[in-house]
Design a protein around this motif. Structure first.
Motif: not given
Length: 104
Positions: A51, A54-59, A65-69
């Motif tokens: 988790w 993934q938050v670090q990637i999203d930020r 790969t971001t969650s949106a992508d």
């Protein structure tokens, strides 16, 4: 519809915030912070580490790969599969009708 979530969103958000605060303030690794916070909150350290990463990637703090992508890719793959299925049906139908025209 997806599976029910094991952890409430509030607990997940709080755990991620605690881990990222530890990483920032104490310059600890994400893994070490998860090993400290996870057992206190009753969350598996590896789950929490996923988790947090993934938050670090999203930020934009970590490559990946971001969650949106990822959601967009899943939607496009689903659409692509549907289009392939429709094309196969149309190919079969056109072959059927072409055979009907040859008989005349």
């Amino acid at each position: 519809m997806g599976a029910a979530r094991k952890y409430p969103d509030e607990l997940r958000d709080r755990a991620i915030r605690l881990v990222l605060d530890l990483v920032r303030d104490q310059e600890a690794s994400v893994t070490a912070a998860c090993r400290k916070v996870g057992p206190e909150l009753g969350i598996n350290a590896d789950t929490l580490r996923g988790w947090a990463k993934q938050v670090q990637i999203d930020r934009g703090l970590r490559p990946g790969t971001t969650s949106a992508d990822a959601a967009r890719i899943r939607a496009l793959e689903k659409e692509n599969a549907e289009l392939r299925r429709v094309n196969a049906i149309l190919r079969t139908a056109s072959a059927f009708f072409a055979a009907e025209l040859d008989h005349r």
